[in-house]
Design a protein around this motif. Structure first.
Motif, mmCIF file in Angstrom:
data_model
loop_
_atom_site.group_PDB
_atom_site.id
_atom_site.type_symbol
_atom_site.label_atom_id
_atom_site.label_comp_id
_atom_site.label_asym_id
_atom_site.label_seq_id
_atom_site.Cartn_x
_atom_site.Cartn_y
_atom_site.Cartn_z
ATOM 1 N N TYR A 294 108.236 -47.807 18.410
ATOM 2 C CA TYR A 294 107.340 -48.493 19.344
ATOM 3 C C TYR A 294 107.356 -47.839 20.719
ATOM 4 O O TYR A 294 106.309 -47.614 21.339
ATOM 5 C CB TYR A 294 107.732 -49.963 19.464
ATOM 6 C CG TYR A 294 107.181 -50.617 20.718
ATOM 7 C CD1 TYR A 294 105.834 -50.941 20.823
ATOM 8 C CD2 TYR A 294 108.011 -50.857 21.819
ATOM 9 C CE1 TYR A 294 105.323 -51.500 21.982
ATOM 10 C CE2 TYR A 294 107.516 -51.420 22.970
ATOM 11 C CZ TYR A 294 106.166 -51.743 23.053
ATOM 12 O OH TYR A 294 105.666 -52.282 24.203
ATOM 13 N N ALA A 295 108.543 -47.521 21.231
ATOM 14 C CA ALA A 295 108.654 -46.939 22.572
ATOM 15 C C ALA A 295 107.907 -45.611 22.652
ATOM 16 O O ALA A 295 107.189 -45.347 23.631
ATOM 17 C CB ALA A 295 110.132 -46.743 22.931
ATOM 18 N N LEU A 296 108.040 -44.793 21.629
ATOM 19 C CA LEU A 296 107.345 -43.502 21.621
ATOM 20 C C LEU A 296 105.833 -43.705 21.531
ATOM 21 O O LEU A 296 105.058 -42.999 22.187
ATOM 22 C CB LEU A 296 107.840 -42.652 20.443
ATOM 23 C CG LEU A 296 109.305 -42.201 20.522
ATOM 24 C CD1 LEU A 296 109.719 -41.495 19.238
ATOM 25 C CD2 LEU A 296 109.527 -41.292 21.728
ATOM 26 N N ALA A 297 105.419 -44.676 20.718
ATOM 27 C CA ALA A 297 103.987 -44.947 20.579
ATOM 28 C C ALA A 297 103.405 -45.498 21.870
ATOM 29 O O ALA A 297 102.282 -45.153 22.259
ATOM 30 C CB ALA A 297 103.751 -45.918 19.425
ATOM 31 N N ALA A 298 104.173 -46.346 22.556
ATOM 32 C CA ALA A 298 103.680 -46.948 23.800
ATOM 33 C C ALA A 298 103.430 -45.894 24.876
ATOM 34 O O ALA A 298 102.484 -46.006 25.663
ATOM 35 C CB ALA A 298 104.675 -47.990 24.307
ATOM 36 N N LEU A 299 104.268 -44.861 24.919
ATOM 37 C CA LEU A 299 104.079 -43.796 25.904
ATOM 38 C C LEU A 299 102.732 -43.106 25.722
ATOM 39 O O LEU A 299 102.118 -42.647 26.691
ATOM 40 C CB LEU A 299 105.207 -42.764 25.780
ATOM 41 C CG LEU A 299 106.587 -43.220 26.264
ATOM 42 C CD1 LEU A 299 107.628 -42.158 25.960
ATOM 43 C CD2 LEU A 299 106.554 -43.524 27.764
ATOM 44 N N ILE A 368 100.462 -54.937 24.126
ATOM 45 C CA ILE A 368 99.336 -54.486 23.302
ATOM 46 C C ILE A 368 99.491 -53.041 22.851
ATOM 47 O O ILE A 368 98.719 -52.576 22.007
ATOM 48 C CB ILE A 368 97.991 -54.667 24.037
ATOM 49 C CG1 ILE A 368 97.954 -53.869 25.344
ATOM 50 C CG2 ILE A 368 97.713 -56.135 24.289
ATOM 51 C CD1 ILE A 368 96.584 -53.911 26.012
ATOM 52 N N SER A 369 100.513 -52.339 23.359
ATOM 53 C CA SER A 369 100.790 -50.997 22.863
ATOM 54 C C SER A 369 101.458 -51.035 21.491
ATOM 55 O O SER A 369 101.678 -49.994 20.877
ATOM 56 C CB SER A 369 101.687 -50.240 23.848
ATOM 57 O OG SER A 369 101.006 -49.953 25.051
#
Length: 399
Positions: A294-299, A368-369
């Motif tokens: 999730y953290a990588l996708a949010a970036l 929403i990310s």
């Protein structure tokens, strides 16, 4: 001369007690075309879950698609927004041909939104054969959103013309149309309505020390979370309020967030214990189950969402186009965002309220990310975004 008269008229309108209601009626009026959209996408799946007389093959019943209690209030509130919680569920769906044979066994798609599901169940009890009636129901929720957004703007910014401008920009934003026109997206309208009520109550509690509002705020947050997971965004506004606007001692400001934290943690524990969540597909990433992914996708996703908020380019381009096109899109958009930041920076330094809107808007990108970037998910982000635009206009034009 005409501009001065215009702003004077806008100021008088925004200062009137009935202005939020007027904006709500205006919002419903411009969204009237949405009532003719019928059922599409997930609405069709929900139709099968909400009715008992679907005439679908018997083999579909007792499956993740149609539990045996499909059509009952209990069954709908438990499973309306889910199709697969376990490996066995995926295997069953593959055997029935309801998902492609190559679907990963790790895929989980199960969202728990009991309050939103209940409203759809009521739709099918009162007007089962009238999508128009269901769309009118959505329209009423959007009207409530605009009334509450306008009230929130007035509470924090006073009865100036900048409030009228912010409310108008929020109402006519084209990103709103799809959430209103898509029945399955009612959950987001509901969550935003209850979240705004929570924010308004929290403000009354902190500003005027009214304990009753302090109790009501977390209760409205519960209702928001039972509408959809996106209601976690309400907490980021509460956090921004505590950090930027609240004037109390630091410890008391931190403690003011405890009720909301307890509500969210409690909700998540129940959510997980029932086996709900979404993971394994890439389109939706559950931060609680896949925090690193999730953290990588949010970036990557957050810039696309900001581009969707601030430019005519839709955030949806992040996953609709080829990767090469996405990179071009992202580069052009980021250049524009840097220029926007340079323009707003002097205002942010001087105006605490503008800083609040900026912090809340940016933090609202995080929930929403968890899903692929789409403009229809920007409703929470837009609350801070359009208020920031209005504050900037007020700083330039003297409002």
């Amino acid at each position: 001369m005409w501009t001065r008269r215009f702003f004077d008229s806008l100021h008088r309108a925004a200062a009137h007690r009935s202005f939020p209601l007027a904006m709500g009626l205006f919002a419903m009026a411009i969204m009237l075309p949405s009532i003719g959209h019928g059922l599409f996408q997930d609405d069709v799946v929900h139709w099968a879950k909400l009715r008992k007389d679907t005439l679908l093959p018997e083999r579909y019943y007792g499956t993740p698609l149609l539990p045996r209690d499909a059509g009952t209030a209990a069954g709908v509130m438990r499973d309306m927004f889910g199709v697969a919680r376990t490996t066995e569920d995926i295997q069953t769906l593959r055997d029935l041909g309801l998902v492609p044979w190559w679907t990963s066994e790790q895929l989980r798609v199960s969202n728990w939104r009991p309050l939103a599901a209940l409203t759809h169940w009521l739709d099918y009890r009162f007007f089962p054969d009238s999508p128009v009636g269901m769309h009118v129901h959505n329209l009423l929720w959007f009207g409530a959103v605009v009334v509450l957004v306008t009230t929130f703007y007035r509470r924090l910014m006073g009865g100036t013309w900048t409030v009228g401008l912010a409310a108008f920009l929020y109402t006519v934003d084209e990103s709103n149309y799809f959430p209103v026109a898509w029945l399955a997206n009612r959950n987001l309208l509901m969550a935003l309505s209850f979240s705004l009520l929570a924010l308004l109550c929290h403000d009354q509690w902190r500003r005027r020390s009214r304990a009753g509002y302090g109790v009501a705020a977390p209760l409205f947050l519960v209702l928001a979370l039972l509408s959809t997971e996106a209601a976690v965004a309400a907490f980021v506004y509460l956090f921004a309020y505590a950090v930027v606007l609240d004037r109390g001692p630091r410890l008391r400001r931190a403690l003011s967030l405890v009720p909301a934290v307890l509500v969210i943690v409690g909700w998540r524990v129940v959510y997980n214990s029932m086996g709900h969540g979404a993971s394994g597909g890439g389109f939706v990433i559950d931060p609680g189950r896949e925090p690193v992914t999730y953290a990588l996708a949010a970036l990557r996703r957050a810039p696309f969402l900001l581009i969707g908020q601030w430019t005519p380019l839709p955030a949806d381009a992040a996953w609709m186009f080829a990767e090469r096109v996405q990179e071009w899109f992202l580069l052009r958009g980021c250049v524009f965002l840097v220029l926007m930041a340079a323009v707003f920076l002097p205002l942010i330094r001087q105006d605490r309220l503008s800083l609040f809107w900026l912090v809340a808007m940016m933090l609202a990108l995080l929930p929403i990310s968890a899903t692929a970037p789409m403009n229809r998910n920007l409703l929470f982000v837009a609350v801070g975004g359009f208020a920031l635009v209005a504050r900037f206009a007020g700083g330039v034009l003297g409002g």
